[in-house]
Design a protein around this motif. Structure first.
Motif, PDB file in Angstrom:
ATOM      1  N   PRO A  14       0.810  -1.228   0.000  1.00 18.33           N
ATOM      2  CA  PRO A  14       0.000   0.000   0.000  1.00 18.33           C
ATOM      3  C   PRO A  14       0.845   1.282   0.000  1.00 18.33           C
ATOM      4  CG  PRO A  14      -0.955  -1.572   1.490  1.00 18.33           C
ATOM      5  CD  PRO A  14       0.377  -2.130   1.060  1.00 18.33           C
ATOM      6  N   ASN A  15       1.981   1.260   0.657  1.00 19.38           N
ATOM      7  CA  ASN A  15       2.853   2.441   0.633  1.00 19.38           C
ATOM      8  C   ASN A  15       3.438   2.656  -0.751  1.00 19.38           C
ATOM      9  OD1 ASN A  15       2.451   2.932   3.345  1.00 19.38           O
ATOM     10  ND2 ASN A  15       4.168   1.647   3.962  1.00 19.38           N
ATOM     11  N   TYR A  16       3.726   1.580  -1.444  1.00 15.70           N
ATOM     12  CA  TYR A  16       4.292   1.664  -2.788  1.00 15.70           C
ATOM     13  C   TYR A  16       3.245   2.117  -3.805  1.00 15.70           C
ATOM     14  CZ  TYR A  16       6.541   0.103  -7.095  1.00 15.70           C
ATOM     15  OH  TYR A  16       7.073   0.041  -8.355  1.00 15.70           O
ATOM     16  N   ALA A  17       1.993   1.718  -3.615  1.00 18.81           N
ATOM     17  CA  ALA A  17       0.942   1.980  -4.592  1.00 18.81           C
ATOM     18  C   ALA A  17       0.155   3.255  -4.326  1.00 18.81           C
ATOM     19  CB  ALA A  17      -0.016   0.788  -4.635  1.00 18.81           C
ATOM     20  N   THR A  18       0.608   4.123  -3.445  1.00 21.32           N
ATOM     21  CA  THR A  18      -0.162   5.330  -3.127  1.00 21.32           C
ATOM     22  C   THR A  18      -0.246   6.292  -4.300  1.00 21.32           C
ATOM     23  OG1 THR A  18       1.834   6.316  -2.184  1.00 21.32           O
ATOM     24  CG2 THR A  18       0.278   5.283  -0.649  1.00 21.32           C
ATOM     25  N   GLY A  19       0.738   6.321  -5.172  1.00 22.51           N
ATOM     26  CA  GLY A  19       0.722   7.240  -6.300  1.00 22.51           C
ATOM     27  C   GLY A  19      -0.033   6.726  -7.509  1.00 22.51           C
ATOM     28  N   TRP A  20      -0.486   5.495  -7.479  1.00 19.95           N
ATOM     29  CA  TRP A  20      -1.175   4.925  -8.622  1.00 19.95           C
ATOM     30  C   TRP A  20      -2.613   5.435  -8.676  1.00 19.95           C
ATOM     31  CZ3 TRP A  20       0.344  -0.968  -8.482  1.00 19.95           C
ATOM     32  CH2 TRP A  20       1.721  -1.069  -8.578  1.00 19.95           C
ATOM     33  N   SER A  21      -3.122   5.596  -9.869  1.00 19.78           N
ATOM     34  CA  SER A  21      -4.496   6.058 -10.005  1.00 19.78           C
ATOM     35  C   SER A  21      -5.367   4.939 -10.545  1.00 19.78           C
ATOM     36  CB  SER A  21      -4.548   7.259 -10.955  1.00 19.78           C
ATOM     37  OG  SER A  21      -4.071   6.874 -12.236  1.00 19.78           O
ATOM     38  N   GLY A  22      -6.631   5.125 -10.462  1.00 22.79           N
ATOM     39  CA  GLY A  22      -7.571   4.152 -10.991  1.00 22.79           C
ATOM     40  C   GLY A  22      -7.917   3.065  -9.994  1.00 22.79           C
ATOM     41  N   VAL A  23      -8.531   2.030 -10.510  1.00 21.97           N
ATOM     42  CA  VAL A  23      -9.010   0.938  -9.677  1.00 21.97           C
ATOM     43  C   VAL A  23      -7.834   0.189  -9.051  1.00 21.97           C
ATOM     44  CG1 VAL A  23     -10.295  -1.239  -9.713  1.00 21.97           C
ATOM     45  CG2 VAL A  23     -11.102   0.700 -11.035  1.00 21.97           C
ATOM     46  N   THR A  24      -6.770  -0.011  -9.815  1.00 22.61           N
ATOM     47  CA  THR A  24      -5.608  -0.740  -9.296  1.00 22.61           C
ATOM     48  C   THR A  24      -5.006  -0.032  -8.092  1.00 22.61           C
ATOM     49  OG1 THR A  24      -5.120  -1.471 -11.545  1.00 22.61           O
ATOM     50  CG2 THR A  24      -3.387  -1.741  -9.923  1.00 22.61           C
ATOM     51  N   GLY A  25      -4.826   1.258  -8.187  1.00 20.15           N
ATOM     52  CA  GLY A  25      -4.290   2.016  -7.069  1.00 20.15           C
ATOM     53  C   GLY A  25      -5.212   2.018  -5.871  1.00 20.15           C
ATOM     54  N   GLU A  26      -6.510   2.070  -6.151  1.00 22.10           N
ATOM     55  CA  GLU A  26      -7.490   2.056  -5.070  1.00 22.10           C
ATOM     56  C   GLU A  26      -7.490   0.721  -4.328  1.00 22.10           C
ATOM     57  OE1 GLU A  26      -9.994   4.169  -2.819  1.00 22.10           O
ATOM     58  OE2 GLU A  26      -9.091   4.961  -4.644  1.00 22.10           O
ATOM     59  N   LEU A  27      -7.412  -0.372  -5.053  1.00 23.98           N
ATOM     60  CA  LEU A  27      -7.407  -1.695  -4.435  1.00 23.98           C
ATOM     61  C   LEU A  27      -6.101  -1.984  -3.705  1.00 23.98           C
ATOM     62  CD1 LEU A  27      -9.116  -3.848  -7.198  1.00 23.98           C
ATOM     63  CD2 LEU A  27     -10.107  -3.050  -5.062  1.00 23.98           C
ATOM     64  N   LEU A  28      -4.983  -1.607  -4.313  1.00 24.32           N
ATOM     65  CA  LEU A  28      -3.685  -1.910  -3.706  1.00 24.32           C
ATOM     66  C   LEU A  28      -3.326  -0.976  -2.560  1.00 24.32           C
ATOM     67  CD1 LEU A  28      -1.543  -2.851  -6.830  1.00 24.32           C
ATOM     68  CD2 LEU A  28      -2.625  -4.363  -5.169  1.00 24.32           C
ATOM     69  N   SER A  29      -4.070   0.088  -2.369  1.00 27.39           N
ATOM     70  CA  SER A  29      -3.797   0.979  -1.250  1.00 27.39           C
ATOM     71  C   SER A  29      -4.490   0.514   0.033  1.00 27.39           C
ATOM     72  CB  SER A  29      -4.231   2.407  -1.586  1.00 27.39           C
ATOM     73  OG  SER A  29      -5.624   2.461  -1.757  1.00 27.39           O
ATOM     74  N   ASN A  30      -5.318  -0.517  -0.049  1.00 29.42           N
ATOM     75  CA  ASN A  30      -6.009  -1.074   1.106  1.00 29.42           C
ATOM     76  C   ASN A  30      -5.196  -2.249   1.650  1.00 29.42           C
ATOM     77  OD1 ASN A  30      -7.726  -2.255   2.925  1.00 29.42           O
ATOM     78  ND2 ASN A  30      -9.530  -2.108   1.622  1.00 29.42           N
ATOM     79  N   SER A  31      -4.581  -2.079   2.801  1.00 31.98           N
ATOM     80  CA  SER A  31      -3.673  -3.099   3.323  1.00 31.98           C
ATOM     81  C   SER A  31      -4.398  -4.384   3.736  1.00 31.98           C
ATOM     82  CB  SER A  31      -2.860  -2.549   4.492  1.00 31.98           C
ATOM     83  OG  SER A  31      -3.701  -2.086   5.508  1.00 31.98           O
TER      84      SER A  31
END
Length: 61
Positions: A14-31
């Motif tokens: 989740p710390n790595y994926a904070t800058g990603w946008s879209g659904v992928t970033g939203e899903l991967l930001s949830n630990s």
């Protein structure tokens, strides 16, 4: 090993994926989601899949 890898991924990804946008970033930001999905995938890949392959090979011998 599965629990440890899931915890590490749940903390780091989740710390790595904070800058990603879209659904992928939203899903991967949830630990919690990352930890649960990685535990399920690792369980299948490291335990269930080798057991299934062993059963298939055993039935052909």
């Amino acid at each position: 090993m599965i629990i440890g890898l899931s915890i590490i991924l749940a903390i780091a990804l989740p710390n790595y994926a904070t800058g990603w946008s879209g659904v992928t970033g939203e899903l991967l930001s949830n630990s919690i989601l990352v930890g649960a999905l990685s535990a399920i995938i690792l369980q299948f890949a490291l335990v269930n899949l080798p057991r299934m392959i062993k059963n298939i090979r055993g039935s052909h011998d």
